[in-house]
Design a protein around this motif. Structure first.
Motif: not given
Length: 310
Positions: A19, A97-98, A104-105, A108, A251
């Motif tokens: 990420e 949060h990812p 996750k959607r 950031t 998603t």
């Protein structure tokens, strides 16, 4: 047990660094938008401080919210700030949060580009509004007799350009419309669109309503400041959402921006050899799985599924 924990920790670490790599690539492409948004936050702070020089204390205007809501008093003014800080910090942490969660959607960097665009649009309109008409501030430090109600003429440019935390907390004149409501409504609307927990969405809207009432009860803003913020921010955010390209949804399938790990690349190559596919595994992953028909170049092609393997 320790082996399982170590394996899960290793997966979490790999997911985190994958990420990080993706977000760094996005940051390299979009850093100008983030920097411009942050600079506009500073300009908004300068504008709010500048209007304080023009503020003149006077009798508090008649306000229906002041009649309906009991006054909390100066010693309880921290309650509304505590609620706002909770909303701000919660949203800020959620946008990252990812890096840790598997479901996750959002990306950031892309999300913050969108959030800053909404904030800047609302703040530009806010600056124009509170410079057009200066109202006597209802807050305790803005009333007649308070030493903080007016600012002395600055001695140099540094005094104007330097924004101190005290100046942010004890500003006067920047009333219509509420900056606290701008941030809270933009954050809640963003989570409403990209968040995945329905209960949290409902709680978030309830918290913003409570915050609106607390701001009036604390006499930090007139009711008109809150009402104007509610419909102005919502209309502006809706317009910006319509104009800006939609964020990629993560998603519906594998994240195409995430780099392939060595393990996943090996599985793709083995799958290609077993099925006799000569195409690149990345290209094959980009295709939509076929069930009964395929859409290609706007034309519908029907595919008959053969059971004999021909």
């Amino acid at each position: 047990m320790s082996l399982y924990i170590g394996r899960e920790a290793s997966k979490l670490w790999k997911r985190f660094w994958a990420e990080v790599t993706t977000e760094i690539n996005l940051l390299i492409e979009n850093w100008k938008y983030l920097l411009a948004g942050l600079i506009c936050q500073y300009i908004h702070g300068l504008a709010a401080r500048g209007v304080h020089y023009f503020h003149r204390p006077g009798p508090t205007l008649q306000d229906v919210g002041f009649f309906l809501l009991p006054e909390l008093g100066q010693e309880k003014a921290y309650i509304s700030e505590t609620v706002f800080n909770f909303v701000f910090i919660s949203f800020f942490l959620w946008t990252f949060h990812p890096f840790l969660l598997k479901s996750k959607r959002i990306y950031t960097v892309l999300l913050w580009c969108r959030v800053l665009a909404c904030l800047v649009a609302c703040q530009i309109l806010r600056i124009v509004t509170f410079y057009s008409t200066q109202l006597p501030g209802p807050n305790y430090h803005c009333r007649e007799g308070s030493k903080l109600a007016t600012l002395p003429r600055p001695d140099n440019a540094v005094e104007v350009l330097l924004i101190a935390p005290r100046g942010i907390l004890y500003g006067c004149g920047d009333l219509i419309f509420s900056s606290h409501m701008i941030f809270s409504l933009v954050f809640v609307r963003t989570y409403q669109k990209y968040g995945m927990q329905r209960f949290i969405k409902q709680c978030a809207w309830l918290i913003v309503v409570i915050q609106s009432l607390l701001i009036i009860a604390s006499r930090k803003h007139y009711t008109v400041d809150i009402v104007v913020a509610w419909y102005t921010v919502n209309l502006l955010v809706s317009f910006i959402d319509y104009k800006l390209p939609e964020l990629p949804d993560r998603t519906g399938g594998p994240a195409l921006l995430l780099p392939l790990t060595k393990e996943s690349r090996t599985k793709e190559e083995n799958h290609k050899l077993l099925n006799g596919n000569s195409g690149d595994p990345v290209d094959r992953r980009l295709r939509t799985p076929v069930s009964s028909k395929i859409l290609e170049n706007g034309n519908t092609l029907h595919v008959d599924t053969m059971m004999n393997g021909v």
